[in-house]
Design a protein around this motif. Structure first.
Motif, mmCIF file in Angstrom:
data_model
loop_
_atom_site.group_PDB
_atom_site.id
_atom_site.type_symbol
_atom_site.label_atom_id
_atom_site.label_comp_id
_atom_site.label_asym_id
_atom_site.label_seq_id
_atom_site.Cartn_x
_atom_site.Cartn_y
_atom_site.Cartn_z
ATOM 1 N N ARG A 34 0.787 -1.215 -0.137
ATOM 2 C CA ARG A 34 -0.029 -0.027 -0.179
ATOM 3 C C ARG A 34 0.853 1.256 -0.149
ATOM 4 O O ARG A 34 0.531 2.185 -0.788
ATOM 5 C CB ARG A 34 -0.976 0.008 1.251
ATOM 6 N N ARG A 35 1.934 1.332 0.763
ATOM 7 C CA ARG A 35 2.851 2.468 0.804
ATOM 8 C C ARG A 35 3.427 2.730 -0.517
ATOM 9 O O ARG A 35 3.433 3.881 -0.972
ATOM 10 C CB ARG A 35 3.942 2.457 1.934
ATOM 11 N N ARG A 36 3.786 1.857 -1.097
ATOM 12 C CA ARG A 36 4.287 1.820 -2.601
ATOM 13 C C ARG A 36 3.404 2.398 -3.355
ATOM 14 O O ARG A 36 3.733 3.092 -4.268
ATOM 15 C CB ARG A 36 5.006 0.407 -2.977
ATOM 16 N N ALA A 37 2.141 1.869 -3.353
ATOM 17 C CA ALA A 37 1.070 2.478 -4.183
ATOM 18 C C ALA A 37 0.768 3.840 -4.006
ATOM 19 O O ALA A 37 0.169 4.544 -5.108
ATOM 20 C CB ALA A 37 -0.092 1.599 -3.993
ATOM 21 N N LEU A 38 1.253 4.329 -2.942
ATOM 22 C CA LEU A 38 0.688 5.737 -2.604
ATOM 23 C C LEU A 38 1.667 6.670 -3.444
ATOM 24 O O LEU A 38 1.408 7.774 -3.759
ATOM 25 C CB LEU A 38 1.036 6.174 -1.075
ATOM 26 N N TRP A 44 -6.592 -3.362 -6.918
ATOM 27 C CA TRP A 44 -5.919 -3.852 -6.018
ATOM 28 C C TRP A 44 -5.142 -4.978 -5.947
ATOM 29 O O TRP A 44 -4.172 -5.294 -5.342
ATOM 30 C CB TRP A 44 -7.107 -4.357 -5.179
ATOM 31 N N VAL A 45 -5.161 -5.832 -7.402
ATOM 32 C CA VAL A 45 -4.264 -6.543 -7.853
ATOM 33 C C VAL A 45 -2.796 -5.960 -8.162
ATOM 34 O O VAL A 45 -1.817 -6.645 -7.504
ATOM 35 C CB VAL A 45 -4.770 -7.343 -9.053
ATOM 36 N N ALA A 46 -2.811 -4.858 -8.687
ATOM 37 C CA ALA A 46 -1.641 -4.436 -8.931
ATOM 38 C C ALA A 46 -0.995 -3.858 -7.597
ATOM 39 O O ALA A 46 0.086 -3.956 -7.498
ATOM 40 C CB ALA A 46 -1.841 -2.978 -9.668
ATOM 41 N N ILE A 47 -1.985 -3.543 -6.633
ATOM 42 C CA ILE A 47 -1.150 -3.326 -5.206
ATOM 43 C C ILE A 47 -0.754 -4.164 -4.360
ATOM 44 O O ILE A 47 0.442 -4.065 -3.715
ATOM 45 C CB ILE A 47 -2.254 -2.098 -4.347
ATOM 46 N N THR A 48 -1.441 -5.320 -4.354
ATOM 47 C CA THR A 48 -1.111 -6.499 -3.601
ATOM 48 C C THR A 48 -0.467 -7.791 -3.981
ATOM 49 O O THR A 48 -0.221 -8.420 -3.376
ATOM 50 C CB THR A 48 -2.402 -6.956 -2.813
#
Ligand code: SF4
Length: 407
Positions: free
Chosen positions: A310-314, A358-362
């Motif tokens: 999640r932090r990377r996605a930010l 969400w697939v991209a994030i997790t």
């Protein structure tokens, strides 16, 4: 990110086709969608203030995401100071396993664990991990119990087993040795599951839940539900572990409660039967006003805030927006592709419009980009999303990331 990959796309299409050709899934989806889709329209028509509340939440959530490190620290501090619990930040799945092992250490080896439904624990494959470690684990949400018994994946954020028709549900539940007749009504099925789980709740050593929201200022978690299983899972066992994504943090308890209410409304389940606030272990001060911890509810409370990408996605100019998602699942029922495929168009946990990001994030950004190739860019998901997340734009950007590399 690498470019278009024929074999990944082939697997995506294969799974979608498997879904399309699965008559049981199609029947289950058909029966459910007629009830699922109109429900939020009815709710929002009756209680218009919820739309305003959702708009307000988006602004607050954006601010939390911009200052996520501050809010993580504040939440962990509040869990210690005000909720008399222990808070942890876990960057990876392995970190969560280590923390859970540490909490369970010292208890007897084979524990009975009752679990409330939680998408984050699905991400973590926590049930499977605990079973491998020798524990007895029961999902207590009926839909999630069906997922456990079918060894499948959830097909919707709120209603994970919508693809399982009644007859199939009976077969699965009978694996627990409860002997429900094949022609049993919905009422009978629910009653028999209730009887079966009642004993597990009272025997359980540990209850595990997610959280619909976490309050940074008090360290409380907020949970919303209709079945009552979350209440039992988080109040009967002596130990309660809550695990949730960092994006569930809200600055204050009142906003955390609002977030849970908005989630239930946009899932079409408003007013929720139960709204639970948990601010630490149970206690009493009934003798001389001296506070004793460990009364009728758990005597230990642990909160694990999970990052898991999640932090990377930010940092991403487009993925960050999905972290505003409150996982009501409304986008799924509105999407013409999802209506045919359910989460067969998705990753191992998340699917449909919300699932691409969400697939991209997790999981895997490349797989997410290939999932996005099936998006029609119609915009229906964005229009009905309580947070107005621009999922078509995310899909477009994911697709574009493939073409960049292929030229
Ligand atoms: S824009 Fe794409 S994901 Fe959203 S509803 Fe349309 S097809 Fe589904």
């Amino acid at each position: 990110m690498s470019g278009f990959n024929e074999s990944i796309y082939g697997r995506v299409v294969e799974e979608v086709y498997r879904g399309l050709e699965n008559a049981t899934l199609r029947e289950g989806l058909k029966r459910t969608i007629d009830n699922l889709v109109p429900a939020p329209y009815r709710v929002l028509g009756n209680w218009g203030y919820l739309v305003k509340l959702a708009e307000e939440l988006r602004r607050v959530k954006e601010d939390v995401l911009k200052n996520i490190d501050y809010y993580i620290d504040l939440t962990l501090k509040s869990v210690r100071e005000y909720a008399r619990g222990e808070g942890f930040y876990a960057k990876t799945r392995e970190d969560v396993y280590k923390i859970v092992d540490m909490i369970l250490e010292g208890h007897r080896r084979r524990m009975v664990i009752v679990k409330a439904k939680s998408m984050v624990t699905e991400e973590l494959r926590l049930r499977e991990y605990l079973i491998e470690k020798g524990h007895e684990v029961y999902e207590t949400d009926l839909g999630e119990l069906l997922i456990q018994l079918s060894q499948g994946k959830p097909m919707h954020a709120i209603a994970p087993a919508i693809h399982i028709p009644r007859e199939e549900a009976v077969k699965l539940i009978n694996k627990l040795g409860v002997n429900i007749p094949m022609d049993a009504t919905h009422d009978v099925i629910v009653r028999r599951v209730r009887e079966f789980l009642r004993e597990k709740f009272t025997k359980a050593d540990v209850g595990i839940s997610g959280a619909n929201a976490v309050a940074a200022d008090t360290g409380s978690i907020v949970l919303v539900e209709n079945e009552g299983n979350i209440r039992l899972s988080t109040s009967l066992p002596p130990v309660h572990i809550a695990i949730t994504g960092i994006e569930k943090i809200m600055p204050t308890l009142d906003y955390a409660i609002k977030q849970a209410l908005v989630q239930s409304a946009y899932a079409g389940l408003y007013p929720p039967t139960y709204l639970t606030v948990i601010s630490g272990p149970s206690s009493t001060a009934d003798i001389e006003y001296r506070r004793v911890y460990g009364a009728h509810g758990p005597h230990k409370f642990y909160l694990i805030l999970y990052d898991g990408g999640r932090r990377r996605a930010l940092e991403s100019p487009y993925l960050w927006e999905q972290l505003l998602c409150i996982k009501c699942g409304r986008c799924q029922g509105e999407c013409p592709v999802w209506m045919l495929t359910a989460n067969n168009w998705g990753g191992s946990v998340y699917g449909g419009p919300m699932g691409m990001a969400w697939v991209a994030i997790t999981e895997d950004e490349v797989k997410a980009a290939h999932l996005a190739l099936l998006c029609l860019q119609c915009g229906r998901c964005r229009d009905v999303c309580p947070m107005k997340i621009d999922m078509p734009k995310i899909a477009y950007m994911l697709k574009k990331s493939l073409w960049h590399k292929t030229g």
